[in-house]
Write a protein that holds these residues in place. Sequence first.
Motif, mmCIF file in Angstrom:
data_model
loop_
_atom_site.group_PDB
_atom_site.id
_atom_site.type_symbol
_atom_site.label_atom_id
_atom_site.label_comp_id
_atom_site.label_asym_id
_atom_site.label_seq_id
_atom_site.Cartn_x
_atom_site.Cartn_y
_atom_site.Cartn_z
ATOM 1 N N ALA A 1 0.681 -1.244 0.057
ATOM 2 C CA ALA A 1 -0.020 0.004 -0.162
ATOM 3 C C ALA A 1 0.887 1.081 -0.065
ATOM 4 C CB ALA A 1 -0.964 -0.041 1.217
ATOM 5 N N SER A 2 1.799 1.242 0.954
ATOM 6 C CA SER A 2 2.744 2.605 0.875
ATOM 7 C C SER A 2 3.712 2.660 -0.380
ATOM 8 C CB SER A 2 3.619 2.414 2.180
ATOM 9 O OG SER A 2 4.510 1.413 1.938
ATOM 10 N N SER A 3 4.004 1.534 -0.938
ATOM 11 C CA SER A 3 4.774 1.687 -2.181
ATOM 12 C C SER A 3 3.806 1.989 -3.237
ATOM 13 C CB SER A 3 5.062 0.181 -2.543
ATOM 14 O OG SER A 3 6.305 -0.109 -1.745
ATOM 15 N N SER A 4 2.617 1.670 -3.544
ATOM 16 C CA SER A 4 1.769 2.257 -4.310
ATOM 17 C C SER A 4 1.201 3.660 -4.402
ATOM 18 C CB SER A 4 0.325 1.371 -4.284
ATOM 19 O OG SER A 4 0.529 0.125 -4.515
ATOM 20 N N MET A 5 1.240 4.159 -3.161
ATOM 21 C CA MET A 5 0.854 5.517 -2.645
ATOM 22 C C MET A 5 2.266 6.329 -3.137
ATOM 23 S SD MET A 5 -1.467 5.995 0.629
ATOM 24 C CE MET A 5 -0.071 5.378 1.917
ATOM 25 N N ALA A 6 3.303 5.922 -2.884
ATOM 26 C CA ALA A 6 4.538 6.533 -3.387
ATOM 27 C C ALA A 6 4.779 6.676 -4.842
ATOM 28 C CB ALA A 6 5.631 5.940 -2.584
ATOM 29 N N LEU A 7 4.344 5.522 -5.597
ATOM 30 C CA LEU A 7 4.586 5.522 -6.959
ATOM 31 C C LEU A 7 3.463 6.459 -7.535
ATOM 32 C CD1 LEU A 7 5.336 4.159 -9.618
ATOM 33 C CD2 LEU A 7 3.495 2.512 -9.479
ATOM 34 N N VAL A 8 2.303 6.622 -6.998
ATOM 35 C CA VAL A 8 1.158 7.655 -7.600
ATOM 36 C C VAL A 8 1.661 9.114 -7.307
ATOM 37 C CG1 VAL A 8 -1.207 8.307 -7.273
ATOM 38 C CG2 VAL A 8 -0.918 6.026 -7.332
ATOM 39 N N ALA B 1 4.811 10.028 -6.791
ATOM 40 C CA ALA B 1 5.974 10.346 -7.866
ATOM 41 C C ALA B 1 5.358 10.684 -9.138
ATOM 42 C CB ALA B 1 6.938 9.121 -7.695
ATOM 43 N N LEU B 2 4.388 9.741 -9.652
ATOM 44 C CA LEU B 2 3.966 10.070 -11.099
ATOM 45 C C LEU B 2 3.158 11.345 -11.299
ATOM 46 C CD1 LEU B 2 2.677 6.308 -11.762
ATOM 47 C CD2 LEU B 2 4.592 7.560 -13.006
ATOM 48 N N GLY B 3 2.346 11.861 -10.155
ATOM 49 C CA GLY B 3 1.560 12.909 -10.276
ATOM 50 C C GLY B 3 2.555 13.977 -9.997
ATOM 51 N N THR B 4 3.870 14.168 -9.429
ATOM 52 C CA THR B 4 4.705 15.015 -9.216
ATOM 53 C C THR B 4 5.427 15.278 -10.684
ATOM 54 O OG1 THR B 4 5.243 14.355 -7.008
ATOM 55 C CG2 THR B 4 6.820 15.873 -8.032
ATOM 56 N N ILE B 5 5.690 14.159 -11.367
ATOM 57 C CA ILE B 5 6.216 14.702 -12.690
ATOM 58 C C ILE B 5 5.360 14.729 -13.675
ATOM 59 C CG2 ILE B 5 8.376 13.094 -12.323
ATOM 60 C CD1 ILE B 5 7.293 10.948 -13.675
ATOM 61 N N LEU C 1 -5.590 5.835 -10.112
ATOM 62 C CA LEU C 1 -6.518 5.830 -8.936
ATOM 63 C C LEU C 1 -7.817 5.102 -9.064
ATOM 64 C CD1 LEU C 1 -5.547 9.348 -7.596
ATOM 65 C CD2 LEU C 1 -4.818 7.082 -6.768
ATOM 66 N N THR C 2 -8.555 5.289 -10.201
ATOM 67 C CA THR C 2 -9.709 4.456 -10.231
ATOM 68 C C THR C 2 -9.674 3.079 -10.458
ATOM 69 O OG1 THR C 2 -10.307 6.591 -11.728
ATOM 70 C CG2 THR C 2 -11.637 4.225 -11.964
ATOM 71 N N GLY C 3 -8.478 2.635 -10.821
ATOM 72 C CA GLY C 3 -8.222 1.171 -10.972
ATOM 73 C C GLY C 3 -8.088 0.640 -9.437
ATOM 74 N N PHE C 4 -7.010 1.479 -8.612
ATOM 75 C CA PHE C 4 -6.910 0.898 -7.374
ATOM 76 C C PHE C 4 -8.207 1.090 -6.442
ATOM 77 C CE2 PHE C 4 -2.381 2.719 -7.286
ATOM 78 C CZ PHE C 4 -1.719 1.434 -7.594
ATOM 79 N N GLY C 5 -9.102 1.961 -6.574
ATOM 80 C CA GLY C 5 -10.286 1.884 -5.956
ATOM 81 C C GLY C 5 -11.177 0.769 -6.175
ATOM 82 N N ALA C 6 -11.154 0.429 -7.583
ATOM 83 C CA ALA C 6 -12.072 -0.716 -8.079
ATOM 84 C C ALA C 6 -11.392 -2.026 -7.553
ATOM 85 C CB ALA C 6 -12.199 -0.883 -9.677
ATOM 86 N N PHE C 7 -10.089 -2.227 -7.361
ATOM 87 C CA PHE C 7 -9.452 -3.064 -6.918
ATOM 88 C C PHE C 7 -9.829 -3.266 -5.362
ATOM 89 C CE2 PHE C 7 -5.754 -4.968 -4.728
ATOM 90 C CZ PHE C 7 -5.781 -6.330 -5.026
ATOM 91 N N GLY C 8 -9.924 -2.235 -4.644
ATOM 92 C CA GLY C 8 -10.080 -2.173 -3.229
ATOM 93 C C GLY C 8 -11.422 -2.777 -3.140
#
Length: 134
Positions: free
Chosen positions: A11-18, A20-24, A32-39
């Motif tokens: 979970a923390s790695s996924s949040m860090a990846l999102v 980092a991608l948002g920052t660049i 994020l929609t995919g993560f929500g559907a998965f959850g």
Amino acid sequence: RRFIAQTLTVASSSMALVSALGTIGVDTSPLLTGFGAFGVTLGFALRESVGNWLGGTLLLLYKPFGAGDVVVLQDGKYRGRVLSIDVRYVYLEVDTATDDKAIGEKEVIMIPASVLQTSTIRLVSKAKHKKKLL
């Protein structure tokens, strides 16, 4: 514990990846929609397992009955001696007697702890010495 640690790591790695991608400058809304559907899917898939775990934990904490006690569960559907209780199941030794046989064989059944949260439990007799039988 290992499962919880691994889940938190993912979970923390996924949040860090999102993040980092948002920052660049990458649009992360589909991710994020995919993560929500998965959850949501994972939540429905684990609902019964989590219910069993919570039910077993409550049985272990409140101790309405224990190993060696004779109980009647689910409005008379099961009657037998409790062998053990864990976080998922109650192990019950029941007599398989039928109308044509007065004495049946003993068998062990596993009743999910979540089932016991919503059913009537009647304590027939308390064991004199509490001990884990199984």
